[in-house]
Design an enzyme around this catalytic site. Structure first.
Site, PDB file in Angstrom:
ATOM      1  N   ASP A   8       0.871  -1.180   0.000  1.00 44.63           N
ATOM      2  CA  ASP A   8       0.000   0.000   0.000  1.00 44.63           C
ATOM      3  C   ASP A   8       0.902   1.223   0.000  1.00 44.63           C
ATOM      4  OD1 ASP A   8      -1.699   2.117   0.496  1.00 44.63           O
ATOM      5  OD2 ASP A   8      -2.598   1.262   2.302  1.00 44.63           O
ATOM      6  N   VAL A   9       0.951   1.937  -1.122  1.00 45.26           N
ATOM      7  CA  VAL A   9       1.898   3.059  -1.226  1.00 45.26           C
ATOM      8  C   VAL A   9       1.546   4.215  -0.301  1.00 45.26           C
ATOM      9  CG1 VAL A   9       2.577   2.492  -3.592  1.00 45.26           C
ATOM     10  CG2 VAL A   9       0.694   4.114  -3.200  1.00 45.26           C
ATOM     11  N   ASN A  66       4.295   4.856 -10.540  1.00 44.36           N
ATOM     12  CA  ASN A  66       3.211   4.714 -11.509  1.00 44.36           C
ATOM     13  C   ASN A  66       1.840   4.547 -10.855  1.00 44.36           C
ATOM     14  OD1 ASN A  66       2.028   3.858 -14.232  1.00 44.36           O
ATOM     15  ND2 ASN A  66       1.742   1.988 -13.034  1.00 44.36           N
ATOM     16  N   TYR A 111      -7.841  14.592  -9.878  1.00 39.81           N
ATOM     17  CA  TYR A 111      -6.769  13.985 -10.674  1.00 39.81           C
ATOM     18  C   TYR A 111      -5.833  15.060 -11.211  1.00 39.81           C
ATOM     19  CZ  TYR A 111      -4.471  10.872 -14.008  1.00 39.81           C
ATOM     20  OH  TYR A 111      -3.539  10.148 -14.722  1.00 39.81           O
ATOM     21  N   LYS A 118      -1.842  15.436 -10.172  1.00 36.64           N
ATOM     22  CA  LYS A 118      -0.777  15.265 -11.163  1.00 36.64           C
ATOM     23  C   LYS A 118       0.031  16.549 -11.346  1.00 36.64           C
ATOM     24  CE  LYS A 118      -1.220  10.939 -12.050  1.00 36.64           C
ATOM     25  NZ  LYS A 118      -0.151  10.012 -11.591  1.00 36.64           N
TER      26      LYS A 118
END
Length: 261
Positions: A57-58, A84, A172, A176
């Site tokens: 789990d990042v 990623n 999003y 980003k």
């Protein structure tokens, strides 16, 4: 003649979100070039030869650290990190997630930022920190043209024409965009330790979207189509290899000319 510029043989890579569409391309492509590759993902799945899958789990630093310790014990400190893993509202997202900006749910915003920004930061802390002790390494943070430019909402007009209320959500794009400056920060922070940090900004990837969406996207793209996932690999190989030894803090844009007009 053998060109050592792009030689990755024997090096170690970590790819987060390895079970995703792009992640699978990166796993296979790096392994085919002789790398030892670790896939970090919350979802289990089959991986190509030369790849080890780790359930990670990042958004949990301890989870990331355990996996990195395992990778280092088996293969050594990673040479390459490809951040990623990412979260976006899927096509079947709840109506409130794709409704008006004014009503966009706070919980949805938090979930996207948690994976896309916090997850990237934590993996950079753990893996990048280990790289710095070795005075070498390359981090590739994956971003999107929607982190450079606002999503053109008319791409989704076909859904509104069917009576749906649909807007590409805000989280999003915000996440980003944040990745771009995280890259710049870390590139200058670790430059003297030999750790390079770059962003790879991609256009939309084709993945069986509705034909109406594909047609609308093609009409706005200079190359007249979406990105094939395999077309992202070359830039990753470049940024991972010694071919980019003087490249850090940069944003490599692979978008078919989307951001050129």
């Amino acid at each position: 003649m053998t060109d050592s510029l792009f030689d990755l043989e024997g090096r170690v890579a970590v790819v987060t979100g390895g079970m995703g569409q792009l992640g699978q391309v990166y796993l296979a492509g790096l392994a085919e070039r002789g790398m030892h590759v670790a896939s970090f993902d919350v979802a289990p799945g089959e991986v190509p030869d030369g790849v080890r899958a780790y359930e990670v789990d990042v958004t949990d630093r301890a989870s990331v650290a355990r996996a990195v310790d395992d990778v280092a014990a088996e293969w050594g400190v990673p040479h390459v990190l490809v951040n990623n893993a990412g979260l976006d509202s899927p096509p079947d997202a709840p109506a409130e997630e794709v409704g008006s900006f004014e009503e966009y749910p706070e919980a949805a915003f938090d979930a996207v930022m948690d994976v896309n920004v916090k997850g990237t930061l934590l993996c950079c802390q753990v893996v990048g920190g280990a790289m710095a002790t070795q005075r070498r390494g390359s981090i590739v943070n994956i971003s999107s043209v929607y982190g450079l430019l606002s999503p053109p909402q008319d791409l989704y007009e076909f859904r509104r024409a069917k009576g749906e209320t649909f807007f590409k959500p805000v989280a999003y794009s915000v996440s980003k965009s944040a990745v771009l400056n995280l890259t710049r920060y870390l590139a200058t922070y670790w430059a003297k330790e030999g750790v390079r940090v770059n962003t790879l900004t991609l256009a939309g990837v084709e993945r069986d979207q509705p034909q109406e969406f594909l047609d609308a996207f093609a009409a706005r793209s200079p190359m007249g189509r979406m990105l094939d996932a395999r077309e992202a690999l070359g830039a990753v190989v470049f940024l991972a290899s010694d071919a980019s030894s003087y490249v850090t803090g940069s944003n490599v844009v692979v978008d078919g000319g989307w951001s050129a007009w």
